[in-house]
Design an enzyme around this catalytic site. Structure first.
Site, short mmCIF file in Angstrom:
data_model
loop_
_atom_site.label_atom_id
_atom_site.label_comp_id
_atom_site.label_asym_id
_atom_site.label_seq_id
_atom_site.Cartn_x
_atom_site.Cartn_y
_atom_site.Cartn_z
N GLY A 150 0.84 -1.21 0.00
CA GLY A 150 0.00 0.00 0.00
C GLY A 150 0.87 1.25 0.00
N ASP A 186 2.38 -1.96 -4.58
CA ASP A 186 1.08 -1.30 -4.68
C ASP A 186 0.57 -1.49 -6.10
OD1 ASP A 186 -1.10 0.72 -4.71
OD2 ASP A 186 -0.18 1.39 -2.85
N ILE A 187 -0.74 -1.51 -6.23
CA ILE A 187 -1.32 -1.60 -7.57
C ILE A 187 -1.09 -0.29 -8.32
CG2 ILE A 187 -3.56 -1.63 -8.78
CD1 ILE A 187 -4.38 -3.89 -7.28
N TYR A 194 -15.08 -2.59 6.71
CA TYR A 194 -13.67 -2.26 6.97
C TYR A 194 -13.31 -2.53 8.43
CZ TYR A 194 -9.70 1.01 7.60
OH TYR A 194 -8.50 1.60 7.91
N1 SER Z 1 -9.51 6.83 8.23
C1 SER Z 1 -10.12 5.55 8.08
C2 SER Z 1 -11.41 5.63 7.38
O1 SER Z 1 -12.03 6.65 7.50
C3 SER Z 1 -10.33 4.90 9.40
O2 SER Z 1 -9.23 4.16 9.75
O3 SER Z 1 -11.82 4.69 6.78
#
Ligand code: SER
Length: 343
Positions: A10, A35-36, A153
């Protein structure tokens, strides 16, 4: 003979670019980046850049055939807002990508008989406050509290923390020969703000977006209400946290996963600081309810006392210094031309 290297995945992202600048100062370390997306040209010159996909296991195999990887900073991830639109893809990149890399680190650890260090940035998104009242009541959340994320996430990051712990403590625990374990270390970041780059697809993005829009003379509609509050950190402190944790003696670490933070501000408090520097800025509040609900589920502040105690964590930039000594002066330099035309 394989070349010794520190791997940064990344690398083209916000933290990656800042980390390369910090680590490149140490001439003894060869930096291998993956990284891509391509790296900016000035950074490419300082590293061995590889453009490719973390999910490509053959590519990873090729990299370990060429490089002896000592340390991995695994930064590649799809952020929280973007992940809500593409949850399958988020799971692949955030979870399967991490698993691939943990397997590589475990194999390399065994192969060379010395633990590969695996640095993993997790996030405030792993927390999930059920409602605004709880958020008001429980201000500074500790590592083991409220671990009920409401985003893909957040789920991905929380699970990867557990995977990292598993690979560093119990991986192949039933194998006849007890293998040497990799050295997993993780920090949970609050929202990050950089003077040089903008995040892509996060939910804490309103902080940096407000500031960068004002510096360019562009109006900005903030997607959370004025009172919405989460903690933030200036980008140099995020890099400092990763590097400091990597350097800490293993024996001083009582945990694998640490909160780190700097200052907690409401969206209105960020707006006021931006207006002090850019009095003509046009910042309005135009809440987007689903995105705001994600911010409402993240704590108002993080308790980072374990990091302070175990490895001496302390941010260089509180809110005052972050805005006055880093963000505002650097952003003014960056958008200097726009400033000039604004008068
Ligand atoms: N900054 C990130 C987000 O907003 C949170 O780790 O997804």
């Amino acid at each position: 003979m394989r070349k010794q290297a520190v791997l940064i995945t990344g690398a083209s992202g916000e933290v990656g670019q800042a980390l390369i600048r910090a680590l490149a100062e140490d001439e003894h370390k060869r930096l291998l980046t993956l990284d891509i997306r391509p790296l900016p040209a000035d950074l490419r010159a300082q590293v061995d850049p590889v453009e490719g996909d973390l999910l490509d296991e053959r590519l990873l195999a090729r990299l370990v055939s060429e490089y002896e990887i000592d340390v991995i900073y695994h930064l590649a991830a799809l952020l929280s807002t973007r992940s809500e639109f593409t949850p399958d893809m988020a799971h692949r990149v955030n979870v399967e990508g991490t698993l691939n890399l943990l397997k590589v680190a475990a194999e390399q650890t065994e192969w060379r008989g010395r633990a590969v260090q695996f640095l993993f940035p997790s996030s405030i998104a792993i927390y999930g406050m059920p409602d605004r009242e709880s958020k008001e009541l429980y201000q500074r959340v500790r590592e083991w509290e409220w671990n009920q994320p409401r985003t893909m996430y957040g789920c991905n990051k929380l699970y990867c923390e557990l995977l990292g712990s598993y690979f560093s403590q119990n991986y192949r625990q039933l194998a006849a020969r007890q293998p040497l374990m990799l050295d997993f270390r993780c920090v949970r970041f609050p929202g990050l703000i950089s003077a040089f780059t903008l995040p892509a697809g996060g939910t804490s993005d309103y902080g940096p977006e407000m500031l960068h829009a004002a510096a360019q003379g562009k109006p900005y509609g903030c997607f959370v209400r004025a009172e919405a509050r989460i903690p933030f950190m200036a980008m140099p402190d995020a890099v400092h946290a990763l590097v400091q944790l990597a350097q800490a003696p293993r024996s001083s670490l009582s945990r694998l996963v640490y909160n780190v933070t700097s200052f907690s501000l409401s969206a209105e408090e960020i707006r006021r600081r931006v207006l002090e520097a850019f009095p003509n800025a046009q910042i309005t509040f135009e809440p987007d309810r689903p995105r705001e609900a994600i911010i409402d589920s993240w704590p108002a502040d993080l308790d980072d006392s374990a990091a302070r105690r175990d490895w001496g964590w302390s941010p260089h930039y509180d809110a005052e210094r972050a805005f006055n000594d880093y963000l505002i002066p650097e952003i003014k330099k960056r958008y200097h031309d726009v400033q000039a035309t604004q008068g």
